[in-house]
Design a protein around this motif. Structure first.
Motif, PDB file in Angstrom:
ATOM      1  N   SER A  67       0.864  -1.190   0.000  1.00 13.97           N
ATOM      2  CA  SER A  67       0.000   0.000   0.000  1.00 13.97           C
ATOM      3  C   SER A  67       0.893   1.230   0.000  1.00 13.97           C
TER       4      SER A  67
ATOM      5  N   LYS B 264       4.478   5.342  -6.101  1.00 14.74           N
ATOM      6  CA  LYS B 264       4.363   4.065  -6.807  1.00 14.74           C
ATOM      7  C   LYS B 264       5.557   3.756  -7.709  1.00 14.74           C
TER       8      LYS B 264
ATOM      9  N   ILE C  46       6.762  -0.034  -8.065  1.00 16.51           N
ATOM     10  CA  ILE C  46       5.903  -0.951  -7.307  1.00 16.51           C
ATOM     11  C   ILE C  46       5.382  -2.089  -8.175  1.00 16.51           C
TER      12      ILE C  46
ATOM     13  N   SER D 282      -3.688  -5.679  -1.238  1.00 13.68           N
ATOM     14  CA  SER D 282      -3.417  -4.273  -1.424  1.00 13.68           C
ATOM     15  C   SER D 282      -4.658  -3.424  -1.193  1.00 13.68           C
TER      16      SER D 282
ATOM     17  N   THR E  34      -3.226   1.608  -5.009  1.00 14.15           N
ATOM     18  CA  THR E  34      -2.196   0.600  -5.266  1.00 14.15           C
ATOM     19  C   THR E  34      -2.832  -0.659  -5.837  1.00 14.15           C
TER      20      THR E  34
ATOM     21  N   THR F  61      -3.626  -0.050  -9.437  1.00 15.59           N
ATOM     22  CA  THR F  61      -2.403  -0.008 -10.248  1.00 15.59           C
ATOM     23  C   THR F  61      -1.896  -1.415 -10.538  1.00 15.59           C
TER      24      THR F  61
END
Length: 532
Positions: free
Chosen positions: A9, A13, A16, A32, A36, A39
């Motif tokens: 989380s 980002k 990530i 998550s 996030t 994504t």
């Protein structure tokens, strides 16, 4: 114990998706939240939403999403404790072995001077720090990553061994607690300064809480957070260890935000001297050049062009400038660069460097070039601080704007308009000279600087001697009052035409009388500028 489940989380980002893809390839289950989750899902990473795992939806506009027993029990359970593991089984909780979290950008948000209190408050992360601290506390069993720069190393170790070593988890724990400490200190620091100002304005007319210290700019508890920029070869001397830290200031013209374009690594003394040069050159609106040696200005000048200002600063003291630091308040052009390249300098600081100027200066392999961008004349944010044994001295910056129009002529002879301009120039420089400080100047150029002397007359004698034959008709500035008329007498013997000093001595009348007798114009500012 292998990493089987990870909670991701993050606000930042960077990298990530690559981390999550690497974890998924290792068979790690990923859970998550919010942005996030979306994504990772969009990137095709197998991921479950925290709300599904917790059996409870995100509520209160996302203020509550990870603050759930299913999440925190999974993080905090000690794997070697049979009772803990039995309780997880009883309540259907699956352990979480890796927590990847970074926090809402509070410092970036409050860097905007127009930020509202409500905007700042909304960027105070609650669930993130809670998860980070929980994972860090249980470091023996849980890895925690708060820094995207760690992703590649963690993935490499997991690929090699399937788990994280004790040393790795401890290092990650330490970084995690440092991360939350920085975050909390940023919040407390902003609330204690700008936040309190906003509330005071809104609550005008209300009495401050008893014992709150609301009328003081200094908080009862002062929390300072700095991030290491680099380790330095050594400190002031080779036997001292040293490092450079930044407070993360996102605005203003400060040395910590300077961009190095060329040259070898900065040293402890370089950074200290560069700060001194930069703070002085910020005093001037006209093109100005400042040369500094050992944190004291040795040559300062203003002129219609930056090249001329530098030539005048160089000519002010052609000896001391060697191996010094030069700061400019205008972009460095080719003409200025050609002049700068004629001698050995450690650093040149400027708002920018024109391409032709860079070509000239980059021929000097070790010359450090620092670009500072458009100059903001305001002092650095926060307080001016000095470390002493067992404590810290804290004060506001000496940022008072001297107004020559408000100065008081105390002698029968008043300074001419040209002398007043030189007096104002000299006092700006004097403010940045170590006390006891005396500056002799003429025509927008320093002629002599007496710095850091144990008595004022010796500082004056040094500055006058350094000025040489040019002292006739020059002006003299003092950072503090004259306890005796001896400085006035020395000035008269040298041919000084005008003096500026704060005044305030019980012997002021003696100094005024001597100035009158010698035909020297003298003005009082009412403001002292000690610098220790």
């Amino acid at each position: 114990m292998a990493v089987k489940r990870a909670l991701i989380s993050v606000y930042d980002k960077r990298g990530i998706v690559e981390l999550a893809q690497g974890l998924a390839a290792l068979g790690v289950e990923i859970i998550s939240t919010g942005g996030t989750y979306r994504t990772l899902q969009a990137a095709g990473v197998p991921v479950r939403e925290v709300a599904e795992v917790a059996g409870f939806p995100e509520i209160l506009d996302g203020r509550v999403k990870t603050l759930q027993p299913q999440i925190h029990a999974g993080i905090l359970a000690i794997r070697s404790n049979p009772a803990h593991m039995a309780q997880l089984a009883e309540h259907g909780v699956t352990p979480i072995d890796l927590v990847v979290v970074n926090l809402y950008p509070f410092r970036e948000t409050v860097a905007n001077p127009a930020v509202t209190l409500e905007e700042a408050i909304e960027k105070i992360d609650i669930g993130g720090p809670t998860m980070v601290r929980a994972a860090a506390k249980n470091y023996q069993d849980v890895g925690v990553i708060v820094n995207p720069d760690r992703y590649a190393d963690v993935l490499a170790e997991l690929r090699a061994t399937g788990d994280l070593s004790l040393r790795t988890r401890f290092a990650l724990m330490l970084e995690a607690f440092q991360h939350t400490a920085v975050y909390d200190n940023a919040i407390a620091g902003w609330l204690a300064t700008r936040g309190r100002e906003i509330i005071a304005a809104r609550a005008a007319g209300e009495a401050p809480p008893a014992g709150s210290g609301a009328d003081s700019p200094f908080p009862q508890a002062l929390s300072l957070t700095f991030t290491k920029v680099q380790e330095l070869r050594y400190g002031e001397n080779p036997h001292q260890l040293a490092a450079f830290y930044s407070d993360g200031t996102a605005a203003g013209t400060v040395i910590a935000r300077a961009k190095q374009l060329h040259g070898k690594e900065l040293s402890y003394n370089n950074i200290n001297d560069a700060h001194a040069a930069l703070e002085l050159v910020k005093e001037f609106t006209e093109p100005a050049a400042v040369a500094v040696k050992h944190a004291n200005p040795c040559g300062v000048a203003v002129a219609p062009t930056i090249a001329e200002a530098y030539r005048k600063a160089y000519e002010a003291d052609t000896v001391s400038i060697f191996g010094g630091i030069v700061a400019l308040n205008r972009p460095c052009d080719r003409e200025t660069a050609e002049e700068l390249s004629k001698i050995f300098l450690e650093i040149v600081i400027a708002p920018s460097f024109e391409p032709d100027a860079l070509k000239v200066l980059e021929k000097k392999k070790n010359l450090r070039l620092l670009e500072i961008g458009p100059i903001d004349p305001n002092p650095p944010a926060g307080f001016d601080m000095k470390r002493v044994g067992g404590g810290l001295l804290v004060q506001s910056w000496d940022a008072i704007a001297e107004d020559p129009a408000a100065w008081k002529a105390v002698t029968r002879t008043a300074p001419t308009a040209e002398q007043l301009r030189d007096l104002a120039f000299a006092m700006k420089v004097c403010k940045h000279v170590k006390s006891n400080a005396i500056v002799v100047a003429k025509g927008g150029q320093t002629l002599g600087v007496g710095a850091g002397q144990m008595n004022r007359i010796d500082a004056a004698r040094f500055a006058i001697k350094q000025a040489g034959a040019n002292v006739k008709g020059a002006v003299l500035a003092s950072d503090a009052f004259f306890p005796f008329p001896d400085v006035v007498e020395a000035a008269g013997e040298a041919g000084i035409a005008a003096i500026v000093q704060p005044g305030g001595s019980i012997r002021d009348e003696e100094s005024i009388a001597r100035a009158d007798a010698l035909g020297i114009a003298m003005v009082f500012t009412g403001v002292r500028h000690f610098r220790h």
